[in-house]
Design an enzyme around this catalytic site. Structure first.
Site, PDB file in Angstrom:
ATOM      1  N   ILE A 154      34.827   9.086   7.482  1.00  0.00           N
ATOM      2  CA  ILE A 154      33.407   8.935   7.164  1.00  0.00           C
ATOM      3  C   ILE A 154      33.057   7.459   7.035  1.00  0.00           C
ATOM      4  O   ILE A 154      33.622   6.755   6.197  1.00  0.00           O
ATOM      5  CB  ILE A 154      33.065   9.657   5.848  1.00  0.00           C
ATOM      6  CG1 ILE A 154      33.486  11.127   5.912  1.00  0.00           C
ATOM      7  CG2 ILE A 154      31.572   9.543   5.551  1.00  0.00           C
ATOM      8  CD1 ILE A 154      33.355  11.849   4.589  1.00  0.00           C
ATOM      9  N   LYS A 209      39.037   5.682  -5.562  1.00  0.00           N
ATOM     10  CA  LYS A 209      37.935   5.583  -4.597  1.00  0.00           C
ATOM     11  C   LYS A 209      36.612   5.255  -5.300  1.00  0.00           C
ATOM     12  O   LYS A 209      35.800   4.487  -4.786  1.00  0.00           O
ATOM     13  CB  LYS A 209      37.831   6.889  -3.811  1.00  0.00           C
ATOM     14  CG  LYS A 209      39.053   7.160  -2.947  1.00  0.00           C
ATOM     15  CD  LYS A 209      39.047   8.559  -2.362  1.00  0.00           C
ATOM     16  CE  LYS A 209      40.279   8.804  -1.496  1.00  0.00           C
ATOM     17  NZ  LYS A 209      40.342  10.179  -0.953  1.00  0.00           N
TER      18      LYS A 209
END
Length: 429
Positions: A137, A206
């Site tokens: 992504i 993340k």
């Protein structure tokens, strides 16, 4: 087109590394046209040199990663070995010897991203890491380039495919946590030791990276509040469905309303079925970004796996090679805002609380009094009773997390409360 190739050193040749090498070989002509020069795999550092690696010349394989990055003729080092060391030392050594770096190492970047950026800047090199957050992504580049002129206020996402697969199975089949985990393991979505995923460590790393980029502030892994999802039950999903919600493990990074601080957190939460993240199924990832000018954006796709992650690595490789040819570097660290990272207690959120209580008059009044004493407003209450026992489900209005936590602790001390069956935050409304 320049005929002298740009030389690439590959550190690690597992699932992702081997796919990077394969794409570099099979798409060599296209990559050369897109970059403006050929790219050549000049060396591959591995731990087990005897393993057969299809499509890779054995003469390129070495166990001496340090010597490889010190060669001086390497233009770009691709690091996909993971972990803190030796990855950190190899990356800084690569900078010192003239190479830019493409990495997929979320743990290292979340812990030492500032130092690595400083080293890259000192030596005039690039540090790119699109693959570190959400697989294929495109997310980091849009945040730091496409939205560079905007003000990002919130990043809300599903950034771990393993946990989303497990929670999706629990939601769609009514399975318990262990049953869903066993299926995820059998299908290869979960590691033999799934701790990093199910306890939220992977998502927290993340979240630290995303918060740092979105808010131009240094956010480390230790700044991220983290709760795992191992305590989520089938009963929680039944309660969620009664509210028109499902449950996801979310990474949430947001500015305070006054803009003076930021927060970053990872925890399971109920979200309405009407929210775009509620429809993210299986092992897929999705990240919802809210900004002043662009409004609401959602990025969706496969968040892990050899090919998706390699796609992100190759995208970075092309960008870094282009910069190398042009004698420039891309965007580095942007931490000028230097906003403080607030603790979880300062977050404004909602709670869904399930209590086991005595089935007798006055219990609800006692519970409501505790909420009032802590300044927490109740949105809805649902009570069921049978044979002297009852369950009480309370959903609050938005309040400081510290006030909600204090409320729960006070409820535990009531004689009429036999136990707090579950606590779940409610987000996305």
């Amino acid at each position: 087109m320049r005929t002298r190739p740009l030389k690439v050193a590959l550190l690690g040749c597992g699932v992702v590394g081997s796919e990077v090498a394969r794409i570099m070989t099979t798409h060599a002509d296209d990559l050369a046209q897109r970059i403006g020069a050929p790219v050549e795999l000049a060396g591959v550092a591995v731990r087990r040199p005897s393993k057969v690696r299809e499509g890779i010349d054995p003469a390129l394989v070495t166990t001496d990663a340090t010597a490889l990055v010190k060669r001086g003729d390497i233009d770009v080092v691709v690091e996909v070995i993971g972990g803190i060391e030796p990855a950190r030392s190899l990356i800084t050594t690569a900078f010192e010897h003239g190479a830019s770096v493409v990495s997929a190492n979320k743990a290292l970047l979340a812990q030492d991203g500032a130092a690595l950026h400083a080293a890259a800047e000192e030596h005039g090199r690039d540090l790119y890491y699109e693959a570190a957050v959400a697989g294929a992504i495109p997310l980091i580049r849009p945040l730091r380039e496409s939205l560079a002129g905007d003000k990002v206020n919130r990043v809300l996402g599903i950034v771990n495919g393993t946990t989303n697969f497990i929670l999706d199975k629990m939601d769609s089949t009514g399975a318990g946590y262990q049953e869903a985990l066993d299926e995820a393991t059998a299908l290869g979505y979960a590691e033999a030791d799934p701790t990093a995923d199910v306890e939220g460590f992977d998502a927290a790393a993340k979240a630290a990276i995303l918060a740092g980029i979105a808010f131009h502030t240094r956010v480390r892994l230790d700044d991220v509040y983290r709760e795992g999802m191992t305590e989520v039950t089938a009963a929680d999903f039944r309660s969620a469905k009664e509210m028109g919600c499902t449950i996801k493990l979310l990474a949430i990074c947001e500015r305070a309303r006054d803009g003076a601080s930021v927060t970053a957190r990872v925890h399971p939460a109920m979200i309405p079925l009407s929210h775009p993240l509620a429809s993210v199924r299986g092992a897929y990832n999705a990240v919802f970004v809210e900004s002043d000018a662009a409004g609401q954006l959602m990025f969706y796709g496969p968040g892990a796996g050899g090919s998706p992650t390699a796609s992100a690595v190759l995208g970075d490789l092309v960008a870094v090679c282009r910069n190398k040819l042009n004698g420039t570097t891309g965007p580095g660290e942007s931490a000028y805002a230097a906003l403080p990272v607030s603790p979880m207690g300062d977050v404004v959120t909602r709670y869904h609380i399930s209590l086991d209580v005595a089935d007798k008059p006055g219990v609800l009044a006692q519970v409501a009094t505790v909420f009032a004493e802590h300044g927490v407003s109740i949105d809805t209450v649902r009570q069921q009773g049978k044979d002297g026992e009852a369950s009480l489900v309370v959903v609050t209005h938005r309040a400081l997390d510290a006030a909600l936590t204090g409320t729960v602790e006070a409820l535990r001390k009531l004689d009429t409360v036999r136990g707090v069956a579950s606590i779940m935050r409610v987000e996305g409304e």
